[in-house]
Design an enzyme around this catalytic site. Structure first.
Site, mmCIF file in Angstrom:
data_model
loop_
_atom_site.group_PDB
_atom_site.id
_atom_site.type_symbol
_atom_site.label_atom_id
_atom_site.label_comp_id
_atom_site.label_asym_id
_atom_site.label_seq_id
_atom_site.Cartn_x
_atom_site.Cartn_y
_atom_site.Cartn_z
ATOM 1 C CG ASP A 47 7.879 -7.675 -2.881
ATOM 2 O OD1 ASP A 47 8.002 -7.408 -4.064
ATOM 3 O OD2 ASP A 47 8.694 -7.065 -2.221
ATOM 4 C CG HIS A 191 3.452 -7.886 0.175
ATOM 5 N ND1 HIS A 191 3.236 -6.253 0.699
ATOM 6 C CD2 HIS A 191 4.880 -8.262 0.465
ATOM 7 C CE1 HIS A 191 4.494 -6.018 1.014
ATOM 8 N NE2 HIS A 191 5.314 -6.998 0.861
#
Length: 231
Positions: A47, A191
C-alpha cells in the site's frame, strides 16, 4: 448548554453510524470484501506507493526472486511517477486503487469516494492501458456508502498486517511475524512508502531487508506467491 449537549451527542452518533460501525461490521462479517484468497498460494500486497526511492528497489527485489505482487497505489502519486507504474505493469504485477489522496473514507462523502476512485482508475489506466479491478481503502476504513459506491471493484483487505510503516517494527519483530503469516490463502499487507500520516520515512528500507529474507526462505520451501489477477 442543553442545545450544545444535544449537538455533541448528534455528532458522535453520526460519526458512529456513518463510519465506525460500518467499518466494524464489514470487516468482522466480511461483507463485500476478501480477506483471504481461495488458493494454496500467498498474495503479497503493498500500500501507499509508488515511492520514487523504495518502490523501484522493491520491484528489483521481486524481479530477482521472480515473485509477482499486488500494489494498491495512490492516484496522485501515480500521476507523479508514471514510469514506476508502467514498470509494475510490464513486470506482471497487479495494480489496484488506494484512493487518489491517502484520505480515510470516514471523512469522505459518497461523492468524494466516487471521485477518489475515478481519478485513480483513470491514472492507472493511462499508464497501463489495463482495466482496474481491485480496491483497498486507506487504513481499511469504510463508511455507510462505501460498498455501494465502490461496487464495480473487488474490495481486498488482508489476513495479516504487520505495522511495518514504523521503522521500529522493521528493526525488531517484523521477520518473525512474516514467517508466521506464511500460510495457504494468506493476503499479506506491507508498505512501500513511508510518507503517509503516522509512518516513518525510512520504514520501507527495513521492510525490504526483512522481505528478502522471507522470500529466500519461503521459496526454498516451495511456497508460491501470486497476484490477485491470477485468481
Amino acid at each position: 448548554m442543553k442545545l450544545l449537549w444535544i449537538s455533541f451527542v448528534f455528532i458522535i452518533a453520526f460519526i458512529l453510524v456513518y463510519s465506525i460501525i460500518p467499518t466494524v461490521l464489514i470487516r468482522i462479517n466480511g461483507w463485500g470484501i476478501r480477506k483471504r484468497i481461495p488458493s494454496s498460494a500467498i498474495a503479497i500486497t503493498f500500500d501507499d506507493g509508488p515511492n520514487p526511492i523504495y518502490t523501484p528497489q522493491l520491484l528489483d527485489l521481486l524481479k530477482k526472486y521472480r515473485v509477482k505482487a499486488t500494489f494498491f497505489v495512490v492516484g496522485s502519486k501515480v500521476n507523479r511517477y508514471p514510469e514506476i507504474i508502467q514498470r509494475m505493469s510490464k513486470e506482471g504485477h497487479t495494480i489496484g486503487i488506494h484512493h487518489y489522496q491517502h484520505i480515510s473514507s470516514w471523512i469522505c462523502s459518497p461523492f468524494r469516494i466516487k471521485k477518489e476512485l475515478a481519478l485513480t482508475d483513470e491514472a492507472i489506466r493511462t499508464c497501463t492501458n489495463e482495466q482496474v479491478t481491485f480496491y483497498r481503502p486507506p487504513w481499511g476504513h469504510f463508511n455507510l456508502f462505501s460498498l455501494l459506491v465502490s461496487k464495480p471493484y473487488k474490495k481486498i483487505m488482508w489476513s495479516h498486517i504487520f505495522g511495518d510503516w514504523k521503522a521500529a517494527k522493521g528493526k525488531n519483530g517484523l521477520l518473525e511475524e512474516l514467517r508466521t503469516a506464511v500460510e495457504p490463502g494468506a493476503i499479506l499487507l506491507l508498505h512501500d512508502c513511508g510518507e503517509t500520516f503516522g509512518a516513518d520515512p525510512d520504514a520501507p528500507f527495513y521492510m525490504l531487508e526483512n522481505l528478502e529474507i522471507l522470500l529466500k526462505e519461503a521459496l526454498d520451501k516451495g511456497t508460491n506467491f501470486i497476484t490477485l489477477k491470477e485468481l
